[in-house]
Write an enzyme that holds these catalytic residues in place. Structure first.
Site, short mmCIF file in Angstrom:
data_model
loop_
_atom_site.label_atom_id
_atom_site.label_comp_id
_atom_site.label_asym_id
_atom_site.label_seq_id
_atom_site.Cartn_x
_atom_site.Cartn_y
_atom_site.Cartn_z
N GLY A 1 2.07 1.58 -3.50
CA GLY A 1 0.88 1.75 -4.33
C GLY A 1 0.30 3.15 -4.21
O GLY A 1 -0.20 3.71 -5.19
N ASP A 2 0.37 3.72 -3.02
CA ASP A 2 -0.09 5.09 -2.80
C ASP A 2 0.66 6.06 -3.70
O ASP A 2 0.07 6.95 -4.30
CB ASP A 2 0.09 5.46 -1.32
CG ASP A 2 -0.26 6.91 -1.03
OD1 ASP A 2 -1.42 7.30 -1.25
OD2 ASP A 2 0.64 7.65 -0.58
N ALA A 3 1.97 5.87 -3.82
CA ALA A 3 2.79 6.75 -4.66
C ALA A 3 2.46 6.58 -6.14
O ALA A 3 2.37 7.56 -6.88
CB ALA A 3 4.27 6.49 -4.40
N ALA B 1 0.83 -1.20 0.00
CA ALA B 1 0.00 0.00 0.00
C ALA B 1 0.87 1.26 0.00
O ALA B 1 0.52 2.25 -0.64
CB ALA B 1 -0.95 0.00 1.19
#
Length: 143
Positions: free
Chosen positions: A32-34, A29
Site C-alpha cells: 500500500g505504501d508503494a 501496508a
C-alpha cells in the site's frame, strides 16, 4: 471492462492471483505504501516541470506519517465496514520500527491507511484506492 492494476501486474509478470486476506496487515501496508507513493508522485508531477528536489519535497510532505493520518481523518466517514476493518487491522499491527518525525499515533494511523490502500490494490479495486486517496488529500472536487 478495464483491467485493474493488480491484474495487469500479475498477468504481465506471470504471477499467481493474490488473495489480500492472506497477507498480514504489515504486508498490506508494504504494498500500500508503494501504491500511495505512485499516486502522490503522479499528483506532484502533474503540477508541471520543476527540479527533482522540489518534486521530492512536495511528495515527501504528502507521504509522511502525519499527512497520512490527515488522510484518514478525511476518509473515515466514507469507508465501508470492510474498509474500516482493514484500516483498524493495519493501525493495530505491531511494527518493529517507528517513524522518525511522527508520533506513534500518527505512525499507526499511517500504517492503517497504507494497509487499506494495499488491500484495495490486491483486491483489484485500484479505482477505489485512488478515490480514497483523492478524498484524503482533498484533491479536486469532493462531495
Amino acid at each position: 471492462m478495464e483491467t485493474s492494476l493488480i491484474e495487469f501486474m500479475t498477468k504481465g509478470l506471470d504471477l499467481p492471483q493474490m488473495d489480500p486476506k492472506a497477507y498480514s496487515p504489515l504486508g498490506l501496508a508494504y504494498i500500500g505504501d508503494a501504491v500511495y507513493e505512485i499516486a502522490v508522485r503522479t499528483l506532484v508531477i502533474s503540477e508541471g516541470n520543476m527540479s527533482v528536489n522540489k518534486y521530492h519535497k512536495k511528495s515527501s510532505s504528502l507521504v509522511k506519517a502525519s499527512a497520512q493520518a490527515g488522510v484518514y481523518d478525511n476518509i473515515k466517514e466514507k469507508l465501508t465496514d470492510e474498509e474500516a476493518a482493514v484500516y483498524k487491522r493495519g493501525r493495530n499491527a505491531k511494527s518493529a520500527t517507528a517513524a522518525k518525525n511522527a508520533s506513534i499515533v500518527e505512525y499507526r494511523m499511517a500504517t492503517g491507511v497504507e494497509a487499506l490502500i494495499g488491500y484495495l490494490y490486491l483486491s483489484g479495486r485500484t479505482a477505489r484506492a485512488l478515490e480514497l486517496i483523492k478524498i484524503g488529500l482533498d484533491v479536486g472536487e469532493n462531495e
